[in-house]
Design a protein around this motif. Sequence first.
Motif, PDB file in Angstrom:
ATOM      1  N   ASN A 291       7.400   2.652  15.131  1.00 16.18           N
ATOM      2  CA  ASN A 291       8.316   3.162  16.151  1.00 16.18           C
ATOM      3  C   ASN A 291       9.759   2.769  15.898  1.00 16.18           C
ATOM      4  OD1 ASN A 291       8.127   0.462  16.719  1.00 16.18           O
ATOM      5  ND2 ASN A 291       7.297   0.699  18.782  1.00 16.18           N
ATOM      6  N   VAL A 292      10.023   2.107  14.778  1.00 13.90           N
ATOM      7  CA  VAL A 292      11.393   1.797  14.358  1.00 13.90           C
ATOM      8  C   VAL A 292      11.453   1.933  12.840  1.00 13.90           C
ATOM      9  CG1 VAL A 292      11.933   0.249  16.285  1.00 13.90           C
ATOM     10  CG2 VAL A 292      10.873  -0.674  14.215  1.00 13.90           C
ATOM     11  N   PRO A 293      12.631   2.188  12.297  1.00 11.56           N
ATOM     12  CA  PRO A 293      12.756   2.325  10.838  1.00 11.56           C
ATOM     13  C   PRO A 293      12.380   1.051  10.086  1.00 11.56           C
ATOM     14  CG  PRO A 293      14.692   3.218  11.950  1.00 11.56           C
ATOM     15  CD  PRO A 293      13.899   2.486  12.987  1.00 11.56           C
ATOM     16  N   THR A 294      12.030   1.220   8.834  1.00 11.54           N
ATOM     17  CA  THR A 294      11.677   0.166   7.868  1.00 11.54           C
ATOM     18  C   THR A 294      10.461  -0.647   8.287  1.00 11.54           C
ATOM     19  OG1 THR A 294      13.259  -1.487   8.732  1.00 11.54           O
ATOM     20  CG2 THR A 294      14.048   0.048   7.024  1.00 11.54           C
ATOM     21  N   THR A 295       9.621  -0.076   9.145  1.00  9.27           N
ATOM     22  CA  THR A 295       8.307  -0.648   9.414  1.00  9.27           C
ATOM     23  C   THR A 295       7.269   0.395   9.022  1.00  9.27           C
ATOM     24  OG1 THR A 295       8.267   0.127  11.713  1.00  9.27           O
ATOM     25  CG2 THR A 295       9.146  -2.077  11.305  1.00  9.27           C
ATOM     26  N   TYR A 296       6.076  -0.080   8.672  1.00 12.07           N
ATOM     27  CA  TYR A 296       5.049   0.800   8.130  1.00 12.07           C
ATOM     28  C   TYR A 296       3.687   0.399   8.678  1.00 12.07           C
ATOM     29  CZ  TYR A 296       8.818   1.261   4.706  1.00 12.07           C
ATOM     30  OH  TYR A 296      10.040   1.442   4.112  1.00 12.07           O
ATOM     31  N   GLY A 297       2.807   1.375   8.778  1.00  8.85           N
ATOM     32  CA  GLY A 297       1.410   1.091   9.041  1.00  8.85           C
ATOM     33  C   GLY A 297       0.643   1.192   7.733  1.00  8.85           C
ATOM     34  N   MET A 298      -0.331   0.336   7.545  1.00 11.45           N
ATOM     35  CA  MET A 298      -1.182   0.394   6.354  1.00 11.45           C
ATOM     36  C   MET A 298      -2.639   0.260   6.783  1.00 11.45           C
ATOM     37  SD  MET A 298      -1.233  -1.961   2.871  1.00 11.45           S
ATOM     38  CE  MET A 298      -1.869  -3.460   3.690  1.00 11.45           C
ATOM     39  N   TYR A 299      -3.483   1.158   6.298  1.00 11.74           N
ATOM     40  CA  TYR A 299      -4.914   1.062   6.568  1.00 11.74           C
ATOM     41  C   TYR A 299      -5.610   0.754   5.252  1.00 11.74           C
ATOM     42  CZ  TYR A 299      -9.553   2.048   8.383  1.00 11.74           C
ATOM     43  OH  TYR A 299     -10.872   1.937   8.774  1.00 11.74           O
ATOM     44  N   LEU A 300      -6.292  -0.387   5.203  1.00 12.44           N
ATOM     45  CA  LEU A 300      -6.891  -0.895   3.970  1.00 12.44           C
ATOM     46  C   LEU A 300      -8.195  -1.613   4.293  1.00 12.44           C
ATOM     47  CD1 LEU A 300      -6.647  -1.711   0.882  1.00 12.44           C
ATOM     48  CD2 LEU A 300      -5.397  -3.733   1.692  1.00 12.44           C
ATOM     49  N   SER A 301      -9.270  -1.181   3.643  1.00 16.51           N
ATOM     50  CA  SER A 301     -10.571  -1.853   3.788  1.00 16.51           C
ATOM     51  C   SER A 301     -10.987  -2.028   5.247  1.00 16.51           C
ATOM     52  CB  SER A 301     -10.554  -3.216   3.091  1.00 16.51           C
ATOM     53  OG  SER A 301     -10.415  -3.050   1.706  1.00 16.51           O
ATOM     54  N   GLY A 302     -10.806  -0.973   6.035  1.00 20.55           N
ATOM     55  CA  GLY A 302     -11.271  -0.991   7.414  1.00 20.55           C
ATOM     56  C   GLY A 302     -10.348  -1.675   8.399  1.00 20.55           C
ATOM     57  N   GLU A 358      -6.502  10.662  11.020  1.00 19.39           N
ATOM     58  CA  GLU A 358      -6.743  11.337   9.748  1.00 19.39           C
ATOM     59  C   GLU A 358      -6.589  10.368   8.584  1.00 19.39           C
ATOM     60  OE1 GLU A 358      -7.325  14.604   6.970  1.00 19.39           O
ATOM     61  OE2 GLU A 358      -7.961  14.083   9.013  1.00 19.39           O
ATOM     62  N   LEU A 359      -5.601   9.479   8.646  1.00 18.53           N
ATOM     63  CA  LEU A 359      -5.423   8.485   7.597  1.00 18.53           C
ATOM     64  C   LEU A 359      -6.643   7.568   7.506  1.00 18.53           C
ATOM     65  CD1 LEU A 359      -1.687   7.464   8.229  1.00 18.53           C
ATOM     66  CD2 LEU A 359      -2.580   9.145   6.596  1.00 18.53           C
ATOM     67  N   LYS A 360      -7.108   7.130   8.654  1.00 14.15           N
ATOM     68  CA  LYS A 360      -8.290   6.264   8.693  1.00 14.15           C
ATOM     69  C   LYS A 360      -9.511   6.988   8.118  1.00 14.15           C
ATOM     70  CE  LYS A 360     -11.162   3.659  11.979  1.00 14.15           C
ATOM     71  NZ  LYS A 360     -12.451   4.273  11.582  1.00 14.15           N
ATOM     72  N   ASN A 361      -9.693   8.244   8.512  1.00 14.27           N
ATOM     73  CA  ASN A 361     -10.856   9.002   8.041  1.00 14.27           C
ATOM     74  C   ASN A 361     -10.831   9.205   6.528  1.00 14.27           C
ATOM     75  OD1 ASN A 361     -11.815   9.232  10.651  1.00 14.27           O
ATOM     76  ND2 ASN A 361     -10.963  11.267  10.986  1.00 14.27           N
ATOM     77  N   LEU A 362      -9.656   9.450   5.987  1.00 16.76           N
ATOM     78  CA  LEU A 362      -9.548   9.666   4.540  1.00 16.76           C
ATOM     79  C   LEU A 362      -9.936   8.410   3.770  1.00 16.76           C
ATOM     80  CD1 LEU A 362      -6.228  11.729   4.428  1.00 16.76           C
ATOM     81  CD2 LEU A 362      -8.511  12.556   3.809  1.00 16.76           C
ATOM     82  N   VAL A 363      -9.475   7.263   4.230  1.00 13.47           N
ATOM     83  CA  VAL A 363      -9.821   6.012   3.548  1.00 13.47           C
ATOM     84  C   VAL A 363     -11.293   5.667   3.770  1.00 13.47           C
ATOM     85  CG1 VAL A 363      -9.359   3.534   3.426  1.00 13.47           C
ATOM     86  CG2 VAL A 363      -7.453   5.164   3.638  1.00 13.47           C
ATOM     87  N   ASP A 364     -11.769   5.844   4.998  1.00 14.40           N
ATOM     88  CA  ASP A 364     -13.180   5.531   5.294  1.00 14.40           C
ATOM     89  C   ASP A 364     -14.137   6.437   4.528  1.00 14.40           C
ATOM     90  OD1 ASP A 364     -12.391   3.527   6.978  1.00 14.40           O
ATOM     91  OD2 ASP A 364     -12.742   4.637   8.838  1.00 14.40           O
ATOM     92  N   SER A 365     -13.678   7.610   4.106  1.00 17.14           N
ATOM     93  CA  SER A 365     -14.543   8.522   3.343  1.00 17.14           C
ATOM     94  C   SER A 365     -14.857   7.993   1.957  1.00 17.14           C
ATOM     95  CB  SER A 365     -13.863   9.889   3.210  1.00 17.14           C
ATOM     96  OG  SER A 365     -12.779   9.838   2.281  1.00 17.14           O
TER      97      SER A 365
END
Length: 413
Positions: A291-302, A358-365
């Motif tokens: 919700n602010v610049p220069t921050t990121y979400g990462m989904y890794l290994s559940g 969708e990001l979670k589903n792609l990695v979980d696949s």
Amino acid sequence: MEKFVRPFAALRPSRQYASAVIAPPYDVVNELEARALVRERPYSFLRISRPEVEFPSGTDPYTDTVYAKAAENLQKLKTLGVLVRDPKPAYYVYQIQTDDHQQTGIAFTASIQAYDTHRIRRHELTTPVKENDRIRNIETLNAQTGPVLSVYRANEKINQLLNIKKSEEPLFQDIAQHDTTHTIWRVDDPDTLTAISHTINAMDTIYIADGHHRSAAASKVSAQRHSKNQQEQKNASYNYFLTVAFPHNELKILDYNRVVKDLNGYSPEEILKKLSMCFDVDTSDGPVKPNVPTTYGMYLSGNWYRLKIHNNLKTNHPSASLDIALLQKHLIDPILGIDDPRTNPRISFVGGIKGQEELKNLVDSGKWAVAFALYPTSMDQLMAVADANELMPPKSTWFHPKLADGLLSHILD
């Protein structure tokens, strides 16, 4: 200052057929989605923009037969009266509305010369395959059928002119993909045409927002026809390309996220350790939508993580300061080993309209190893990059809602 926009006589659906013709842009649906969308819709414009749907699944879309089918389908719709040509040049007010958003722009044809000389500014590179596809599409159809989305700095005079026209009966109004309502009015009275032409031509520049392959292809077609016709007229229709321009304060940019197939030989634990050199890393109980610049979400290994880049790595440089540029420079390239996201098959891009799920589903696949959610690029950032004659990383912006195909086409007389 030289004129760089002009009205045009659009090829468009007859009012009663608009809902049967309207289609999403050719490049936002894959082949399976396109086939599903044309099912029981014989007049769908996807049969022209994606003519491979007329052939067995797996057909090479870049063969002469496929392009010829697009021309055949276009001629069929003209013969049946599904598509009609307006009798004289006009501008077209184009409004797109969703449940929580509305934007009003104007359709015109823009000078290729202005594009080539950077008065109409771009911010992305193109890929040869997609550019050549649009060149062949234009040449085969002798028309530009997919409008370029462009943007101008908000102008009160244009806003007033468009609002007056919106009080009248539209040519048509129809609902397209993602429940977006598209409404179009024709502007052909001499006084308003003159006022619009004068106001837009007095602008310093307009910016390509979405449709870099379409505009680049139109430029190449113009150059090719120049070389064949030494006696050509400067105002020939192929010296202009079709665009719909919106004020910069009405366009809506969503995040454009990334998924990567593997971890470049590292374990998840090693990735987290390496990230700490450039990012603050915190675990999250749920999906992370920055919700602010220069921050990121990462989904890794559940698991979801929130990343924040270290302050000493930030910059004020127009293109290097973009969130995606920082992620590319400090993570995707040095850690995951992807130096060119335009060509590397290990990375793919997911429009923000599909959401974090969708990001979670792609990695979980199991088909993808890690996903990154980004904060959206702003219109001010886009214009600053273009003004500096710089380029954004590929897939930096996802505009929503998008223009529809089939409602307005530019014939190359």
